[in-house]
Design a protein around this motif. Structure first.
Motif: not given
Length: 386
Positions: A70, A109, A146
């Motif tokens: 992430e 994401f 994200t």
């Protein structure tokens, strides 16, 4: 024209992009895989290069195009000026290929205002729309955040469980030849084979002239391999074209879909496969098997011969091939070698190098005895006449 757009479909046409190219929240990404920055290359105006391999993959992973963290994805997306309220259209130079991977990454994401350009750059040029030269994005950083979604990506442990228990429908996007083990894998050293209990739907079946087929035609392709309520995992060679299937499936109304990130490159590497099927052997497995066959012609594989084989193939390969070799009779060994050589097309490629390896191994212990000479000549005649 609206200055702020929301994408209503995961696919947009070049006509739509041309009409909306001045929208103030539009960001156009070039997701062509393995593309390097080059100021002489043409692109759709104001495109930003989305570098899948170097910027948006976990480069520390042993396998290609691995799912990034992430933190990495958020950082690199912000560097490209992507905001939470952006509308992203992504294309590639092949039509629809790696652009679908970019689309799927954003969705994984937590970002859904993203679409693939149908037909990509070739369709844009064919339509006669303006182009510009590639340029670096040097604007302000974005505020993209994200929000990792569970289930979008599957990994090795997931696929092992899914294939054994048949809890998912596993659909492979590779060509029929690769899936059926009638043509070798393009990645050097990767064995042929398939994930257990998987079915084949080549990603090219969804395309026509580089563009995604109509929704009706896509539905027909998926109807043959999966039901709408199936839990589906898409796989391919390395996690790229599996995303083309994911794109087609979403357009076709499938909801429970995911992508196996490592795909066959990971699965084929981390599993031993079925050594009883010589056509699925890698070239390293075949080389180890042939060298063992010659070195055991006198019923004794010397330490130096073993060392030579280990200098040519990995110890893991040596060990699993040795286990199979011990099970096979002399006749079976010859049949295995012929079948594996034919599968790798040695006749037109490097049969001479293979025989050079055999002779070097036979000399490894300094004693090229009559039995080894006979076996070498026998193999040479069988394989060249086969």
């Amino acid at each position: 024209m609206s200055t702020h757009i929301t994408l209503k479909s995961p696919l947009v046409s070049v006509e739509w992009l041309h009409d909306n190219i001045d929208a103030n929240n539009l960001i156009i990404l070039d997701g062509t895989i393995n593309k390097s920055f080059d100021i002489s290359l043409e692109q759709i105006p104001n495109t930003r290069l989305f570098d899948i391999k170097k910027k948006f993959s976990d480069t520390s992973n042993d396998f290609p195009s691995a799912f990034p963290s992430e933190e990495q994805f958020q950082k690199e997306a912000r560097i490209l000026g992507i905001n939470n309220n952006s509308a992203i259209v992504v294309y590639d130079d092949k039509g629809i290929y790696s652009s679908a991977r970019v689309w799927w990454l954003f969705k994984a994401f937590g970002f859904n205002n993203v679409a693939v350009l149908n037909g990509g750059f070739p369709a844009w040029k064919k339509a006669g729309y303006p182009t510009g030269l590639m340029q670096h994005y040097d604007g302000a950083e974005g505020d993209f955040v994200t929000d990792l979604q569970s289930g979008y990506m599957k990994f090795f442990d997931d696929i092992q469980q899914a294939s054994k228990n048949e809890t998912y429908k596993i659909i492979d996007a590779r060509s029929a030849g690769r899936f059926n083990c009638t043509e070798p894998e393009p990645r050097v050293g990767l064995r042929m084979g398939t994930i257990p209990n998987s079915v084949n739907l080549p990603f090219t079946n969804l395309l026509e002239n580089g563009q995604l087929k109509s929704k009706k035609e896509l539905a027909k392709e998926f109807y043959m391999v999966a039901e709408k309520d199936d839990d589906i995992i898409f796989s391919c060679g390395s996690g790229i074209t599996a995303c083309v299937l994911a794109l087609g499936a979403e357009i076709s109304g499938y909801k429970n879909i995911s992508v196996y990130d490592g795909s066959w490159t990971e699965y084929g590497t981390l599993t031993t496969g079925n050594m009883e099927q010589p056509k699925t052997w890698t070239k390293d497995e075949l080389l180890a098997y042939i060298l063992m066959y010659v070195s055991n012609s006198d019923l004794n594989e010397s330490r130096k011969e073993q060392q030579y084989i280990l200098s040519r193939v990995d110890k893991v390969v040596y060990t699993r091939v040795k286990e199979q070799f011990k099970k096979d009779s002399d006749y079976t060994s010859i049949q295995n070698i012929i079948e594996a050589v034919e599968a790798h097309d040695y006749y037109r490629n490097d049969l001479a190098d293979l025989f050079a390896d055999i002779k070097l191994m036979a000399f490894a212990d300094g004693d090229y005895d009559p039995m080894e000479q006979m076996i070498y000549s026998h193999l040479k005649k069988i394989l060249k006449d086969g």
